[in-house]
Write a protein that holds these residues in place. Structure first.
Motif, PDB file in Angstrom:
ATOM      1  N   LEU A  30       4.221  17.352 -11.671  1.00 19.90           N
ATOM      2  CA  LEU A  30       4.524  18.747 -11.961  1.00 19.90           C
ATOM      3  C   LEU A  30       4.732  18.886 -13.464  1.00 19.90           C
ATOM      4  O   LEU A  30       5.018  17.907 -14.153  1.00 19.90           O
ATOM      5  CB  LEU A  30       5.796  19.192 -11.224  1.00 19.90           C
ATOM      6  CG  LEU A  30       5.757  19.229  -9.691  1.00 19.90           C
ATOM      7  CD1 LEU A  30       7.154  19.488  -9.143  1.00 19.90           C
ATOM      8  CD2 LEU A  30       4.785  20.288  -9.198  1.00 19.90           C
ATOM      9  N   ARG A  61      13.882  12.440 -11.916  1.00 12.31           N
ATOM     10  CA  ARG A  61      13.210  13.366 -10.997  1.00 12.31           C
ATOM     11  C   ARG A  61      12.821  14.623 -11.751  1.00 12.31           C
ATOM     12  O   ARG A  61      13.265  14.858 -12.878  1.00 12.31           O
ATOM     13  CB  ARG A  61      14.155  13.727  -9.852  1.00 12.31           C
ATOM     14  CG  ARG A  61      15.359  14.519 -10.329  1.00 12.31           C
ATOM     15  CD  ARG A  61      16.342  14.778  -9.212  1.00 12.31           C
ATOM     16  NE  ARG A  61      17.488  15.526  -9.684  1.00 12.31           N
ATOM     17  CZ  ARG A  61      18.618  15.643  -9.000  1.00 12.31           C
ATOM     18  NH1 ARG A  61      18.759  15.051  -7.837  1.00 12.31           N
ATOM     19  NH2 ARG A  61      19.610  16.355  -9.478  1.00 12.31           N
ATOM     20  N   TYR A  62      12.001  15.448 -11.119  1.00 13.08           N
ATOM     21  CA  TYR A  62      11.746  16.777 -11.659  1.00 13.08           C
ATOM     22  C   TYR A  62      12.964  17.642 -11.370  1.00 13.08           C
ATOM     23  O   TYR A  62      13.554  17.541 -10.281  1.00 13.08           O
ATOM     24  CB  TYR A  62      10.509  17.398 -11.004  1.00 13.08           C
ATOM     25  CG  TYR A  62       9.221  16.739 -11.436  1.00 13.08           C
ATOM     26  CD1 TYR A  62       8.803  16.805 -12.768  1.00 13.08           C
ATOM     27  CD2 TYR A  62       8.425  16.042 -10.528  1.00 13.08           C
ATOM     28  CE1 TYR A  62       7.630  16.189 -13.173  1.00 13.08           C
ATOM     29  CE2 TYR A  62       7.253  15.430 -10.926  1.00 13.08           C
ATOM     30  CZ  TYR A  62       6.862  15.503 -12.248  1.00 13.08           C
ATOM     31  OH  TYR A  62       5.711  14.895 -12.650  1.00 13.08           O
ATOM     32  N   HIS A 117       5.428   8.713 -10.145  1.00 10.64           N
ATOM     33  CA  HIS A 117       5.500   9.822  -9.192  1.00 10.64           C
ATOM     34  C   HIS A 117       4.125  10.079  -8.589  1.00 10.64           C
ATOM     35  O   HIS A 117       3.967  10.276  -7.380  1.00 10.64           O
ATOM     36  CB  HIS A 117       6.021  11.082  -9.894  1.00 10.64           C
ATOM     37  CG  HIS A 117       6.493  12.156  -8.946  1.00 10.64           C
ATOM     38  ND1 HIS A 117       5.631  13.066  -8.382  1.00 10.64           N
ATOM     39  CD2 HIS A 117       7.722  12.439  -8.447  1.00 10.64           C
ATOM     40  CE1 HIS A 117       6.318  13.879  -7.589  1.00 10.64           C
ATOM     41  NE2 HIS A 117       7.587  13.510  -7.600  1.00 10.64           N
ATOM     42  N   VAL A 132       0.818  -1.213   0.000  1.00 10.03           N
ATOM     43  CA  VAL A 132       0.000   0.000   0.000  1.00 10.03           C
ATOM     44  C   VAL A 132       0.857   1.269   0.000  1.00 10.03           C
ATOM     45  O   VAL A 132       0.620   2.202  -0.758  1.00 10.03           O
ATOM     46  CB  VAL A 132      -0.920   0.030   1.243  1.00 10.03           C
ATOM     47  CG1 VAL A 132      -1.837   1.229   1.195  1.00 10.03           C
ATOM     48  CG2 VAL A 132      -1.713  -1.260   1.341  1.00 10.03           C
ATOM     49  N   ARG A 133       1.888   1.285   0.864  1.00 12.75           N
ATOM     50  CA  ARG A 133       2.708   2.492   0.997  1.00 12.75           C
ATOM     51  C   ARG A 133       3.478   2.813  -0.266  1.00 12.75           C
ATOM     52  O   ARG A 133       4.015   3.895  -0.408  1.00 12.75           O
ATOM     53  CB  ARG A 133       3.712   2.346   2.140  1.00 12.75           C
ATOM     54  CG  ARG A 133       3.166   1.956   3.451  1.00 12.75           C
ATOM     55  CD  ARG A 133       2.315   3.017   4.094  1.00 12.75           C
ATOM     56  NE  ARG A 133       1.380   2.371   4.980  1.00 12.75           N
ATOM     57  CZ  ARG A 133       0.082   2.299   4.772  1.00 12.75           C
ATOM     58  NH1 ARG A 133      -0.473   2.876   3.721  1.00 12.75           N
ATOM     59  NH2 ARG A 133      -0.699   1.659   5.608  1.00 12.75           N
ATOM     60  N   LYS A 184       1.662   7.946  -8.395  1.00 16.32           N
ATOM     61  CA  LYS A 184       1.266   6.786  -7.599  1.00 16.32           C
ATOM     62  C   LYS A 184       1.845   6.895  -6.191  1.00 16.32           C
ATOM     63  O   LYS A 184       1.171   6.666  -5.204  1.00 16.32           O
ATOM     64  CB  LYS A 184       1.832   5.536  -8.280  1.00 16.32           C
ATOM     65  CG  LYS A 184       1.241   4.227  -7.840  1.00 16.32           C
ATOM     66  CD  LYS A 184       1.734   3.149  -8.796  1.00 16.32           C
ATOM     67  CE  LYS A 184       1.208   1.786  -8.440  1.00 16.32           C
ATOM     68  NZ  LYS A 184       1.622   0.774  -9.425  1.00 16.32           N
ATOM     69  N   GLN A 185       3.093   7.319  -6.103  1.00 19.51           N
ATOM     70  CA  GLN A 185       3.761   7.349  -4.819  1.00 19.51           C
ATOM     71  C   GLN A 185       3.487   8.628  -4.031  1.00 19.51           C
ATOM     72  O   GLN A 185       3.327   8.582  -2.829  1.00 19.51           O
ATOM     73  CB  GLN A 185       5.269   7.228  -5.056  1.00 19.51           C
ATOM     74  CG  GLN A 185       5.892   6.197  -4.174  1.00 19.51           C
ATOM     75  CD  GLN A 185       7.237   5.740  -4.720  1.00 19.51           C
ATOM     76  OE1 GLN A 185       7.521   5.849  -5.913  1.00 19.51           O
ATOM     77  NE2 GLN A 185       8.063   5.228  -3.859  1.00 19.51           N
ATOM     78  N   TYR A 186       3.422   9.761  -4.715  1.00 19.99           N
ATOM     79  CA  TYR A 186       3.397  11.037  -3.985  1.00 19.99           C
ATOM     80  C   TYR A 186       2.153  11.879  -4.224  1.00 19.99           C
ATOM     81  O   TYR A 186       2.103  13.027  -3.794  1.00 19.99           O
ATOM     82  CB  TYR A 186       4.648  11.854  -4.321  1.00 19.99           C
ATOM     83  CG  TYR A 186       5.918  11.104  -4.015  1.00 19.99           C
ATOM     84  CD1 TYR A 186       6.195  10.662  -2.718  1.00 19.99           C
ATOM     85  CD2 TYR A 186       6.834  10.812  -5.007  1.00 19.99           C
ATOM     86  CE1 TYR A 186       7.344   9.959  -2.427  1.00 19.99           C
ATOM     87  CE2 TYR A 186       8.006  10.109  -4.724  1.00 19.99           C
ATOM     88  CZ  TYR A 186       8.246   9.688  -3.425  1.00 19.99           C
ATOM     89  OH  TYR A 186       9.389   8.996  -3.150  1.00 19.99           O
ATOM     90  N   THR A 187       1.209  11.396  -4.932  1.00 22.17           N
ATOM     91  CA  THR A 187      -0.085  12.051  -5.173  1.00 22.17           C
ATOM     92  C   THR A 187      -0.037  13.293  -6.052  1.00 22.17           C
ATOM     93  O   THR A 187      -1.010  14.008  -6.141  1.00 22.17           O
ATOM     94  CB  THR A 187      -0.816  12.468  -3.859  1.00 22.17           C
ATOM     95  OG1 THR A 187      -0.177  13.625  -3.295  1.00 22.17           O
ATOM     96  CG2 THR A 187      -0.841  11.351  -2.826  1.00 22.17           C
ATOM     97  N   PHE A 188       1.079  13.608  -6.673  1.00 23.71           N
ATOM     98  CA  PHE A 188       1.062  14.759  -7.581  1.00 23.71           C
ATOM     99  C   PHE A 188       2.089  14.629  -8.689  1.00 23.71           C
ATOM    100  O   PHE A 188       3.017  13.840  -8.598  1.00 23.71           O
ATOM    101  CB  PHE A 188       1.266  16.073  -6.813  1.00 23.71           C
ATOM    102  CG  PHE A 188       2.676  16.279  -6.301  1.00 23.71           C
ATOM    103  CD1 PHE A 188       3.107  15.641  -5.148  1.00 23.71           C
ATOM    104  CD2 PHE A 188       3.556  17.137  -6.956  1.00 23.71           C
ATOM    105  CE1 PHE A 188       4.395  15.846  -4.658  1.00 23.71           C
ATOM    106  CE2 PHE A 188       4.849  17.348  -6.467  1.00 23.71           C
ATOM    107  CZ  PHE A 188       5.266  16.697  -5.322  1.00 23.71           C
TER     108      PHE A 188
END
Lengths: 679, 580
Positions: A584, A543-544, A576, A436-437, A578-582
Motif C-alpha cells: 500500500l 505495519r501500514y 509484505h 512456501v506459505r 512476499k507474504q500477502y501479495t500486495f
C-alpha cells in the motif's frame, strides 16, 4: 581430555551427548528419565558416562520436558495472582473464542489459577504509562496475608497496562518480598512487554506455576554436579535458540518451555555453515512427531505467538515468549495407522510411544505404526535396529497391518505403503507451511534430516518439494543433543511502542534499542560474558498505519537517519508483498522493538570424519514402494570413507537411523562425514 | 506412477487437506492485513472454497453464521454472470440480504480461480466491513425501518475485472462511507486474501492435474453426504417442536413469536419455521440465507461437529419458511440486527432436540451477539475511530459439566473479544472493569450455567456515539431437565447523574466521562439443582461465584462460617423438599 556435554531430558529417556573436542569422538549415554526428581536421572547419565567433573568444560541442560509436563498435567505450585481491580477474571474469560465451532458442549481451557486465589489491588496506569491511581499498599499487604493463609508457593503479579509502565508491578513485588521473604514472585513485564492483558497475564501465571519446581531441579542439579567436580558455569537451553545460566533459568523457566527440539535447528545451522549453505529446511522425525523449521541465510525464525495446547478444537494457552518457529505434526515412527468412519486410511496423531511401541518391537503393541510399515516394506533391517539392540519382528508388523487390510480390502503391503505415503504428505504440508506459505521457494534450500526417522523420509520429501540436496549429519539419532553444544547465550527483549514511523520517532525507537541493549549487557555480564563477545540484532515490527498485525523487519543500525528510514521501509514493503501479495502507499507504523543479544561462548567445531574400522559388508534386500518391488543394495554408513560416492537405489544403515537413496539419486560423503544426497 | 484406485483414496485425502489449507491461508491473510479491529482482532469473517458451480467444498474456521452463507453468495454471482461469465483476475462483490446476504456490513468477495484457463473453483470470503454509510456511524443500527438506511447495497458487481480494479466503484465507496481509509484498506486486504488462497489452488492443481482435482472435489462432497446420511440414521427419529419469543420487533415493544418443528427421518432433517411471526418493522429480520446458515450450524452440531464441512453435509437439510416472515423477509425489510432472530433458528432446534441428545447439547445460552459500536472523532488525532464488536456471555450447563462463562454465542465461533489494552491504545476509551457477571448469576442446576460478563467503558473523548442491540433481554435462555433459566442480557448507560438500563440503543450521543456498562446473561442450568454435589456448591462459594445465601436457597446446601459444608443440615434441608 576435555569434553562438552549436553543433556536432553526427554519424556522417557535422559540422553547425554559428549564431544571430545580434539578427537571428535562422540560419547552417547542413555538412561531412564526420573520424573519424581529429574536431576537424579541427569546425574545417573553423567555417572554412567564415566566422565569426571573436571573434564567437563561446557555443560548444557534442558528443562523443557519438566516445564511442558507441569503445564500439560497442570501439576505445579499453588500460585496466587495479584492483578488490577476489575480484572481478576481475565484469566478465566480469556478471549472468549469458540475454536470448536460446532461443539455445543465446548469447554474452554481451564485457568491455571482458580478464582479464589486471584486477588485484586487498587492501582491503575493508562496505555501511555501515566499513573491514574497509585498502588494501594494496604491492598498488597492484604494479599500478602492471604498468601500466608493459603500457603501459596509462588506469586504472579500482572497489572493492567504494565507493559507501558511496570513501576506498580515493581512496587508490588517489593512490598510482597518484604512480607513473604523468598517466596518466588513473577512480574508480567519481566517476561513480556507487549500489550494484551490476557496473553501477558497468562504468561506470568504459567511462569510462576512452574518456577518452584524448576528452581528445585536446577539447584539440586547444580549442587550434584559440583559434587562431581564440575567447575564451570552451567547453562540451560531456552526456547529462543540460545542458552542462559542456571541462575537466570530459575527466574524465567517459562523461557525453557519449547527448548527441547531446538538443538536440531542450531545443529543444522552449524552443519550448514561448515559446508557453505545458509538456506536450510530441517526435518526431525522422532517417535511421536515430525518437526520442521526454516533457516533463511543463516537465520532461524522466531515465533512470538506461541501457544501451549492449541489444536483444531481447543484454543489452548497463549504464552508470550519468543520460541524458535518449529512446526510439529503428529507423524513419527510410532504414529498409528487407522481407518476412519468413511473407510479412509489415516496416520497419527496417536502414537504407540515407547511402551508398548510399534507392533514389531514384540512388546505387546498390536497397532500398525510407521516403523512397522518400514519393516514390512523392507526399508528397515529387523536385525540391525538401534545397531541390533532391539530385534524387530516383521511377522508382527504384518499382522498389525492385516487388520486394516481387511477393512480396506487391499493387501497389507498396500496399506503399509499407503500409510508411508500419507505420513509423507503430512510432512510435505508441514514443510510447505514453513517455506512456501511464508514466501520461500524450497528449491533454493537444502534439507538437513535427523532424528531416527528423518533420513528415511528426506529424499522423498525433497522430490515432492523440489529440493535439490539432502544432508544427513553424523549420528542423526542424537543430532539434537549435538546441536545444543553449538549454542550461544541469547536474550530477547520485546517492547511495545506504537508510533508513526518517521525521523523523529526513529530517534525515540533507537533510544529504546539503547535501553534494551544496556539491559542485555548487564544481564550477559552477570552471566560472565565479556563485552567483546556480545552481539545484537534489532527487529522492528512494522505495519501500514491502521493495520493491526505486523511484519518483523530487520534493522541495520548505522548511517544517517534518512537512509535507515528508507531501508527499513523498503525491506518492509518487500516482505509484505512476499507474504500477502500486495503493498500500500500508506504511512508506516512501528509497534514493537525487538532486541536480541547474543553472548558468544566457547563452542565446538566440526571435526573431520574418520570412518570406523568395523563397517559391515555390503548386502542387499527386497524393498517395496508404491511403485512396486525392487532389490536394493544395503551399505553400512561406518564403512563409507570421506569422498565415497553411492548411486541409488540404496539403503544406508547406521545404529540410530537409516537413509533411503532412491534411484536416480547420488550420495557423497563429505570430509566431516555428512551424507550429501543430490536429488 | 501406476495408480491403483485405492491409491487414489490417498490422493483424495491429500487434495482435501490442501483445499482446507487453501481456505485457511486466505483466512489468515485477511486478518493479518486488515485495518479494522472487527476483522483483525475479532475475526468477524469466514473463508471457504466452492466448486465451479458454487457448491461448498472446504472451509476454514471462522464465524459459523457466515460459513453457511458462502456458497449462496457464490451462486448468486454465478446466477448473474453465468458459469462462463468470468475471467481470470475477476473478483465480484455482493451483500444483498434477500438473495444471499445477512446485513449490508457483511460483504462477500468471490473470486473465480482458473488453472490453465479452466474454471476450477471459487474462493470466497465474507467479512464485516466496519463502515458502509447509512443513517448512523457503523451502518448497522437498531432503529432502521428500511434497508436503505443501513448502508450501501452491492448487487453482484465485478469489483475487479481481469485483475483491474473498478475505479468507479472504489470512488463510490470512498464518497459514501464515513471511514474511507479503513473501509478501502479492508477491501484491499479482503481481495488480497482471496489471491493468497488462489495461489495455493493453482499450485496443487498443477501438481495433481486439474482432472484429478475435479474428481477429488466430487468425491469430497459425495463423502460428506455419505457421512451425513450415516449420522442421520443414528439420530433419534420423529417430530420435535420448540417455541420461544424474540424480545421485540425492533421498533415497538411488541414481542415476536418464533416456532420450529423438526422432523428427523432416515432421509431428511427438516426444520419447519412456518409457525413464526411476520416480518418485523425493525432491523431484527433474518434474511433467508442467514436462516439457512443458522440451520446448518445446528445440523452440523448434532451430526458431525468435528468433520470437515462441505455441500454434501447439507444435502439432507430441508428448511421451510414463508415469504414475508421474520425468517424470510422481503425487500425493503431492514436486516441490520438480523442475529436477534437468526440465532433463534439454531436455538429452537437445539431446544427441541437437547433432551434427546444430552451428550451433544447443553442447556440454552445467552444467544445474542450483543453487538456494540462505539465510534466518533478522536480528540487526539482528529481521525474517526470505531470499535465494533460482539460480547461474550454464559453458556448452558450440560449432562456432566457446568456451563462455560464468557464465551461467544453460537452464531460466532473462532471469534475473539477485543483485548482491552488494545482498545485503550486505539480508542479514547478506558476499560474500568472486565469481569464475570456473578451479580446476576446464572441458571441453577445439578450442573449450573456459565456466567455472563460485565464490561465498563468510560468515554475519554469529547464525543462518541453508541449503538447496541442485546437480545434475550426479556426472555432469558432455557434450562434443561429441571435446571433453571438463564439471566438476561442488557446494558446501563450513565450520563452525568442520569442512568438507564436498556437493551437497545441507536447512535446515542455520549460525552466525556460517561460510562457504558455492558452486562451479558448467564446460561441455563441442567438437572435438578438440589442434586448438585455439595462439594461443587462449596467450591462455587469459596471462588465467589455464588453467596452462602444462594447456596442455601438455590441448592439447599448449608455452609458454615468455617467454610465447610454442614452435611447434616444440608441433608435435612434437602429432605424437606427433595426436588426444586
Amino acid at each position: 581430555m576435555t569434553v562438552r556435554a549436553a543433556i536432553d531430558v526427554g519424556g522417557t529417556f535422559t540422553d547425554l551427548c559428549a564431544l571430545d573436542e580434539r578427537s571428535g569422538e562422540f560419547l552417547f549415554v542413555k538412561d531412564s528419565t526420573t520424573p519424581s526428581d529429574y536431576a537424579k536421572g541427569v546425574i545417573n547419565v553423567v555417572r554412567k558416562s564415566g566422565l569426571r567433573g573436571e573434564q567437563i568444560d561446557r555443560f548444557i541442560g534442558t528443562g523443557s520436558t519438566m516445564v511442558i509436563n507441569a503445564l500439560t498435567e497442570m501439576k505445579g505450585a499453588k500460585t496466587v495472582l495479584v492483578t488490577t481491580k476489575g480484572f481478576r477474571d481475565v484469566l478465566e474469560i480469556q478471549r472468549s473464542n469458540r475454536t470448536d465451532l460446532y461443539n455445543f458442549r465446548y469447554a474452554k481451557p481451564k485457568p491455571f489459577i482458580p478464582r479464589r486465589l486471584r486477588y485484586e489491588v487498587d492501582e491503575r496506569v493508562d496505555s501511555t504509562g501515566m499513573e491514574l491511581r497509585p498502588l494501594s499498599k494496604d491492598d498488597v499487604l492484604a494479599v500478602a496475608d492471604a498468601c500466608r493463609r493459603e500457603g501459596a508457593e509462588s506469586v504472579a503479579v500482572a497489572f493492567y497496562n504494565a507493559y507501558s509502565n511496570p513501576s506498580h508491578e515493581l512496587q508490588c513485588r517489593d512490598i510482597l518480598r518484604e512480607r513473604l521473604g523468598n517466596l518466588p514472585i513473577t512480574m508480567s513485564h519481566e517476561l513480556s512487554r507487549e500489550w494484551r492483558e490476557y496473553e501477558r497475564t497468562n504468561t506470568a501465571v504459567m511462569n510462576a506455576f512452574v518456577q518452584p519446581r524448576v528452581q528445585k531441579y536446577l539447584t539440586s542439579l547444580e549442587d550434584e554436579m559440583k559434587r562431581l567436580g564440575v567447575r564451570i558455569r552451567m547453562h540451560v537451553m531456552q526456547s529462543n535458540g540460545g542458552v542462559s545460566t542456571f541462575e537466570q533459568g530459575m527466574k524465567t523457566p517459562i523461557y525453557q518451555v519449547e527448548s527441547g527440539p531446538i538443538g536440531g535447528v542450531i545443529g543444522a545451522l552449524t552443519v550448514g555453515k561448515a559446508i557453505g549453505t545458509g538456506n536450510i529446511i530441517t526435518l526431525d522425525v522422532g517417535g511421536t512427531t515430525a518437526k520442521t523449521s526454516l533457516i533463511d541465510e543463516g537465520n532461524f525464525k522466531i515465533n512470538t505467538e506461541y501457544n501451549i495446547g492449541r489444536t483444531q478444537f481447543s484454543s489452548g494457552y497463549p504464552v508470550k515468549v519468543p520460541v524458535v518457529d518449529i512446526v510439529e505434526i503428529g507423524a513419527g515412527g510410532g504414529s498409528i495407522s487407522w481407518v476412519d468412519d468413511l473407510g479412509a486410511l489415516r496416520v497419527g496423531p496417536v502414537s504407540a510411544g515407547a511402551e508398548p511401541g510399534p507392533a514389531c518391537y514384540g512388546k505387546g503393541g498390536t497397532e500398525p505404526t510407521i516403523t512397522d510399515a518400514f519393516v514390512l516394506t523392507g526399508v528397515l533391517d529387523p536385525d540391525y535396529f538401534l545397531g541390533g539392540e532391539i530385534r524387530l519382528e516383521p511377522e508382527l508388523a504384518k499382522k498389525a497391518f492385516e487388520k486394516l487390510a481387511e477393512k480396506l480390502k487391499i493387501s497389507a503391503m498396500e496399506v503399509a505403503t499407503g500409510a508411508i505415503r500419507i505420513a509423507t504428505a503430512n510432512m510435505v504440508n508441514a514443510m510447505k507451511l514453513v517455506s512456501v506459505r511464508r514466501g520461500y521457494d524450497p528449491r533454493a534450500f537444502s534439507i538437513v534430516a535427523f532424528g531416527g526417522g528423518g533420513p528415511m523420509f528426506a529424499t522423498t520429501l525433497a522430490r515432492e518439494l523440489g529440493v535439490k540436496r539432502v544432508i544427513v549429519p553424523r549420528v542423526p539419532g542424537v543430532f539434537s543433543a549435538w546441536g545444543m553444544l553449538m549454542t550461544d547465550l541469547r536474550h530477547d527483549y520485546i517492547q511495545t511502542k506504537v508510533v508513526k514511523f518517521n525521523e523523529e520517532t526513529l530517534r525515540d525507537l533507537m533510544a529504546i534499542v539503547d535501553n534494551l541493549s544496556a539491559e542485555a549487557y548487564d544481564r550477559l555480564a552477570q552471566e560472565g560474558t565479556k563485552k567483546e563477545d556480545v552481539r545484537f540484532e534489532v527487529v522492528f515490527d512494522v505495519r501500514y498505519a491502521g493495520q493491526e498485525h505486523t511484519v518483523p523487519t530487520r534493522v541495520v543500525i548505522g548511517g544517517p537517519d534518512k537512509k535507515m528510514l528508507g531501508e527499513i521501509a523498503r525491506r518492509f514493503a518487500r516482505l509484505h508483498n512476499k507474504q500477502y501479495t500486495f503493498t500500500l502507499g500508506d504511512p508506516l507504523e512501528v509497534v514493537n522493538v525487538h532486541v536480541t543479544a547474543f553472548g558468544r561462548v566457547k563452542k565446538g567445531r566440526m571435526v573431520e570424519w574418520k570412518p570406523g574400522e568395523k563397517g559391515r559388508a555390503t548386502s542387499s534386500r527386497k524393498v517395496y514402494t508404491e511403485r512396486g518391488r525392487a532389490i536394493v543394495r544395503v551399505l553400512d554408513r561406518d564403512s563409507l570413507r570421506a569422498g565415497a560416492r553411492v548411486r541409488g537405489p540404496a539403503v544406508i544403515e547406521e545404529p540410530t537411523s537409516t537413509t533411503i537413496l532412491r534411484s536416480g539419486e547420488t550420495l557423497r560423503v563429505d570430509r566431516f562425514g555428512n551424507l550429501l544426497v543430490e536429488v | 506412477m501406476r495408480a491403483t484406485p485405492k491409491v487414489d483414496e490417498f490422493t483424495l485425502d491429500i487434495i482435501q487437506s490442501n483445499l482446507i489449507a487453501a481456505a485457511e491461508e486466505s483466512f489468515v491473510a485477511f486478518g493479518r492485513t486488515s485495518k479494522s479491529p472487527v476483522i483483525y482482532e475479532v475475526l468477524d469473517y469466514a473463508a471457504g472454497l466452492t466448486d465451479a458451480k458454487g457448491r461448498l467444498v472446504a472451509q476454514a474456521n471462522g464465524v459459523p453464521g457466515f460459513l453457511g452463507t458462502l456458497d449462496m453468495a457464490t451462486q448468486d454471482c454465478i446466477g448473474k454472470f453465468g458459469e462462463g461469465g468470468f475471467d481470470p483476475g475477476d473478483i465480484c462483490i455482493t451483500n444483498v440480504p434477500y438473495t444471499s446476504g445477512t446485513h449490508l456490513n457483511d460483504v462477500t468477495l468471490v473470486m473465480p480461480v482458473f488453472v490453465k484457463k479452466r474454471l476450477v473453483a471459487f474462493s470466497t470470503i465474507k467479512g464485516h466491513w466496519s463502515e458502509l454509510g447509512g443513517m448512523h456511524f457503523g451502518s448497522w443500527t437498531s432503529d432502521s425501518t428500511e434497508i436503505y438506511q443501513e448502508g450501501m447495497i452491492f448487487p453482484p458487481i465485478k469489483l475487479f475485472e481481469r485483475g483491474k480494479q473498478n475505479g468507479a466503484m472504489v470512488e463510490m465507496i470512498r464518497a459514501n462511507v464515513r471511514t474511507p481509509t479503513m473501509t478501502l484498506g479492508d477491501m484491499e486486504a479482503h481481495a488480497a486474501a482471496l489471491r493468497v488462497g488462489a495461489r495455493r489452488i493453482d499450485e496443487f492443481c498443477n501438481k495433481y492435474g486439474v482432472d484429478v482435482v475435479f474428481s477429488a472435489i466430487e468425491r469430497i462432497m459425495r463423502n460428506g453426504e455419505r457421512l451425513a446420511r450415516l449420522r442421520l440414521r443414528n439420530l433419534p427419529h420423529g417430530r420435535f417442536t420448540a417455541e420461544d419469543t424474540v424480545d421485540d420487533d425492533g421498533i415497538t415493544d411488541t414481542p415476536v413469536p418464533v416456532k420450529a418443528e423438526v422432523t428427523i427421518t432416515d432421509e431428511e432433517f427438516t426444520i419447519d419455521l412456518r409457525g413464526s411471526g411476520k416480518q418485523a418493522k425493525g432491523s431484527i429480520n433474518s434474511p433467508w440465507c442467514a436462516t439457512v446458515s443458522a440451520a446448518r450450524t445446528i445440523l452440523k452440531a448434532v451430526t458431525d461437529p468435528h468433520g470437515p464441512s462441505n455441500d454434501g453435509n447439507f444435502r439432507i437439510l430441508n428448511v421451510l419458511a414463508s415469504d414475508g416472515t421474520i425468517f424470510k423477509p422481503i425487500p425493503p425489510a431492514p436486516t441490520s440486527t438480523y442475529w436477534e432472530s437468526m440465532a433463534f433458528v439454531t436455538d429452537l432446534v437445539w431446544k427441541a432436540l437437547a433432551p434427546h441428545m444430552p451428550e451433544k447439547l447443553s442447556a440454552g445460552h445467552f444467544l445474542s451477539v450483543c453487538a456494540t459500536i462505539v465510534g466518533g472523532i478522536d480528540d487526539r488525532t482528529k481521525e474517526p475511530f470505531a470499535i465494533v464488536e460482539p460480547q461474550a456471555g454464559g453458556w448452558g450447563g450440560a449432562d456432566g459439566k457446568d456451563g462455560e462463562s464468557g464465551l461467544v454465542c453460537s452464531g460466532d465461533g473462532e471469534t475473539y473479544i477485543m483485548s482491552n489494552e488494545v482498545i485503550e491504545v486505539r480508542h479514547p476509551i478506558l476499560v474500568e472493569q472486565y469481569s464475570l457477571n456473578t451479580e446476576d448469576g446464572c441458571g441453577k442446576g445439578q450442573f449450573r450455567g456459565g456466567f455472563g460478563l460485565v464490561k465498563d467503558y468510560r468515554i475519554n473523548n469529547s464525543n462518541a456515539t453508541f449503538t447496541a442491540s442485546f437480545g434475550r433481554s426479556l426472555y432469558p435462555c432455557w434450562g434443561m431437565n429441571g435446571g433453571g433459566k438463564g439471566t438476561p442480557n442488557y446494558f446501563e448507560i450513565y450520563e452525568g447523574s442520569q442512568s438507564k438500563k436498556v437493551r437497545k440503543v441507536a447512535a446515542e450521543q455520549l460525552a466525556k466521562g460517561d460510562l457504558i456498562r455492558l452486562k451479558t446473561g448467564g446460561g441455563g442450568g441442567f438437572g435438578d439443582p438440589f442434586k448438585r454435589e455439595p462439594a461443587r456448591v462449596l467450591a462455587d462459594v469459596i471462588d465467589g461465584y455464588i453467596s452462602v445465601d444462594r447456596a442455601r436457597e438455590d441448592y439447599r446446601v448449608v455452609i458454615n462460617p468455617r467454610m465447610e459444608v454442614d452435611a447434616q443440615a444440608t441433608q435435612s434441608l434437602r429432605k424437606t423438599r427433595p426436588t426444586s
